[in-house]
Scaffold this motif. Structure first.
Motif, PDB file in Angstrom:
ATOM      1  N   ARG A 196       0.197   0.516  -4.153  1.00 48.70           N
ATOM      2  CA  ARG A 196       1.407   1.155  -4.672  1.00 48.70           C
ATOM      3  C   ARG A 196       1.554   0.831  -6.151  1.00 48.70           C
ATOM      4  N   GLU A 252      -7.017   2.502  -6.839  1.00 52.48           N
ATOM      5  CA  GLU A 252      -7.764   3.382  -5.943  1.00 52.48           C
ATOM      6  C   GLU A 252      -8.754   2.639  -5.043  1.00 52.48           C
ATOM      7  N   ASN A 304     -10.966   4.951   3.286  1.00 46.58           N
ATOM      8  CA  ASN A 304     -11.133   6.376   3.577  1.00 46.58           C
ATOM      9  C   ASN A 304     -12.602   6.778   3.569  1.00 46.58           C
ATOM     10  N   TRP A 332      -5.285   6.084   1.171  1.00 45.45           N
ATOM     11  CA  TRP A 332      -4.729   4.767   0.864  1.00 45.45           C
ATOM     12  C   TRP A 332      -4.877   4.449  -0.620  1.00 45.45           C
ATOM     13  N   LYS A 333      -3.828   3.840  -1.181  1.00 38.64           N
ATOM     14  CA  LYS A 333      -3.863   3.339  -2.557  1.00 38.64           C
ATOM     15  C   LYS A 333      -2.984   2.092  -2.627  1.00 38.64           C
ATOM     16  N   PRO A 360      -8.370   0.753  -2.384  1.00 38.61           N
ATOM     17  CA  PRO A 360      -8.194   0.922  -0.930  1.00 38.61           C
ATOM     18  C   PRO A 360      -8.791   2.215  -0.379  1.00 38.61           C
ATOM     19  N   GLN A 361      -9.115   3.168  -1.255  1.00 42.24           N
ATOM     20  CA  GLN A 361      -9.747   4.397  -0.766  1.00 42.24           C
ATOM     21  C   GLN A 361     -11.132   4.133  -0.185  1.00 42.24           C
ATOM     22  N   MET A 415      -4.692  10.888   5.562  1.00 45.76           N
ATOM     23  CA  MET A 415      -3.846   9.957   4.827  1.00 45.76           C
ATOM     24  C   MET A 415      -4.714   9.108   3.900  1.00 45.76           C
ATOM     25  N   PHE A 446       0.822  -1.205   0.000  1.00 38.08           N
ATOM     26  CA  PHE A 446       0.000   0.000   0.000  1.00 38.08           C
ATOM     27  C   PHE A 446       0.860   1.261   0.000  1.00 38.08           C
ATOM     28  N   TYR A 447       0.295   2.301  -0.546  1.00 39.39           N
ATOM     29  CA  TYR A 447       0.947   3.618  -0.563  1.00 39.39           C
ATOM     30  C   TYR A 447       0.024   4.592   0.156  1.00 39.39           C
ATOM     31  N   ARG A 448       0.565   5.259   1.173  1.00 45.09           N
ATOM     32  CA  ARG A 448      -0.214   6.239   1.939  1.00 45.09           C
ATOM     33  C   ARG A 448       0.274   7.633   1.567  1.00 45.09           C
ATOM     34  N   SER A 449      -0.659   8.465   1.157  1.00 52.11           N
ATOM     35  CA  SER A 449      -0.318   9.811   0.690  1.00 52.11           C
ATOM     36  C   SER A 449      -1.139  10.831   1.457  1.00 52.11           C
TER      37      SER A 449
END
Length: 494
Positions: free
Chosen positions: A355, A401, A407, A352-353, A403-404, A350, A336-339
């Motif tokens: 990576r 996208e 969010n 989630w996506k 994992p969003q 934060m 996962f990539y957290r931005s």
């Protein structure tokens, strides 16, 4: 955006040659004559035939009479809703208006059947009426896309004579030229005052300031210019010089001559459903309803967001596991990539996506700044060297996208809303652009179904602001329905 005829103002030569290709002497918004008979035939046959066949097959009473009544009711509902007028036909492909009409049809027929003491099977009746919904929607989409192609060929357009102060008409002409979802083509300008006019606009006449104008002089000059250019509509751009009394005199003269008049008040990106005409002391007023921020609709949006996000996670969990495994096995780094993104009212969160880039991609962004293909605050590259092989597929299909949904469940995002911006993008925002933060950002939105990364920065901002100001629960449903097609198409995703 819906297709249509785009008018580019470039130079006197370009303008004159393009105008010469336009059809002359056509009624306002002239469209192919087959639209109305085809729409009527589809609605009659698409209602009567299924009702007659299904009722007869299932032994329902009076199949032919029921078919005739159902078809007549469907025609009357749509006629009452003005779906067959030449001004409206071909202009909409949306499913919600058709669904609304169809629900009204069900109510009308339920009343008729109760009043006539009929005993038709409810499921049979519903199944017999479904083809009317599907076929009418298909016909609407057909005429919409055909009209879009027609307008790109400079047919079926409304020839417009713009009237107003040079700065005002240039603004209106530029706005019309930058959008394709309308039939208006500016073929000439009547300028008020002596200020210079953009060279790309054809100057048909000039009117002096009001103090120098004799009664009827405006009408004479405007009618002469309209006759020369064969215009269908005179569009007045609101400004300081054109007073209410002067506009009234002009409207009398144009209407007496059979020419339509419209006024552009200067408002942009305001949905028609928010505009209400009213009057006070004999003066016409436009009331602009405020954006929906409170009440049941926002509450329903929040509840539906979280319920659908939880269901979505449950349904696609096997897919999520497969994507996670593919990311882990094909490149070094976390799954996962957290931005950090900026949410509603400027509150950071934060996001989630999956990576899709190599480890350390954020540090490489500064080195690639000169390769940015976006003209605004966003950074976009069509062939970004930081993207992994699996990442390209994930971005192409928007699966990165998913994992969003986490969010959305936490309330930081919505299923539909503006694109979630980065803090460094927000730091460069103007006051107008900061209005995008008035609502929760979304996993999808108008930006995604309209081209995504292929859009310019100004187009992205305009779409987001339109969503912020004109949001409604039904518009979210429409965006989600159109998102599937955008994801399958993949246009602008990189």
């Amino acid at each position: 955006m819906p297709g249509g005829y785009m008018w580019h103002v470039q130079s006197p030569e370009t303008s004159a040659s393009a105008v010469s290709r336009l059809p002359r002497g056509l009624p306002p918004g002239s469209k192919p004559r087959w639209y109305q008979p085809v729409a009527l035939f589809v609605d009659i046959a698409g209602t009567a035939v299924p009702v007659a066949l299904l009722f007869r097959h299932h032994g329902q009473p009076h199949p032919l009479t029921s078919a005739a009544v159902a078809a007549l009711a469907w025609l009357l509902v749509q006629a009452f809703r003005q779906r067959y007028t030449r001004r409206a036909i071909g202009e909409s492909r949306g499913a919600l208006p058709v669904l609304h009409d169809w629900l009204i049809l069900l109510g009308v027929l339920a009343f008729v059947y109760v009043a006539a003491d009929l005993h038709h099977g409810q499921l049979v009746s519903l199944g017999a009426l479904l083809p009317a919904l599907v076929l009418t929607l298909a016909c609407r989409k057909l005429t919409f896309h055909h009209l879009a192609r027609t307008r790109r060929a400079a047919q079926g357009v409304v020839r417009v004579l713009l009237l107003g102060e040079p700065s005002a008409v240039e603004s209106v002409a530029g706005h019309l030229a930058g959008h394709t979802n309308h039939p208006y083509v500016v073929v000439g300008v009547v300028a008020l005052g002596s200020a210079p006019l953009d060279a790309g606009l054809r100057l048909a006449a000039r009117l002096p300031d009001e103090a120098e104008t004799a009664p009827g002089a405006d009408t004479t000059l405007v009618l002469a210019a309209s006759a020369e250019l064969r215009v269908d509509l005179v569009l007045v751009a609101a400004g300081r010089v054109m007073s209410g009394a002067r506009l009234r005199q002009l409207s009398w003269g144009l209407h007496d001559a059979g020419l339509e008049l419209a006024v552009a008040p200067g408002l942009v990106e305001v949905a028609p459903k928010r505009v209400e005409t009213t009057s006070a002391a004999g003066m016409a007023l436009l009331r602009i309803a405020p954006p929906v921020r409170r009440g049941m609709q926002p509450v329903l949006k929040t509840v539906l967001d979280r319920v659908l996000a939880v269901l979505g996670i449950a349904v696609v969990s096997p897919l999520l596991f497969g994507i996670a495994l593919a990311v882990k096995l094909t490149s070094r780094g976390p799954v996962f990539y957290r931005s950090e993104r900026v949410g509603q009212n400027g509150v950071p969160f934060m996001m989630w996506k999956f990576r899709s880039m190599k480890v350390g991609a954020d540090a490489m962004k500064a080195e690639l700044a000169g390769e940015n293909e976006n003209d605004g605050a966003m950074f976009k590259m069509r062939r970004d060297p930081r993207v992994t092989r699996v990442g390209r597929l994930l971005r192409r299909t928007s699966l990165d996208e998913l994992p969003q949904l986490l969010n959305v469940v936490s309330g930081q995002m919505s299923l539909v809303g503006p694109r979630p911006p980065l803090p460094d993008e927000v730091a460069t925002y103007s006051e107008t652009e900061r209005r995008r933060l008035a609502v929760r950002p979304g996993m999808t939105g108008l930006w995604q179904i309209s081209g995504r990364s292929d859009l310019s920065w100004d187009e992205t901002v305009a779409l987001d602001l339109s969503y912020v100001d004109n949001w409604s629960f039904t518009s979210d449903v429409d965006v989600m329905a159109r998102t599937l097609r955008a994801v399958v198409d993949g246009r602008g995703a990189y």
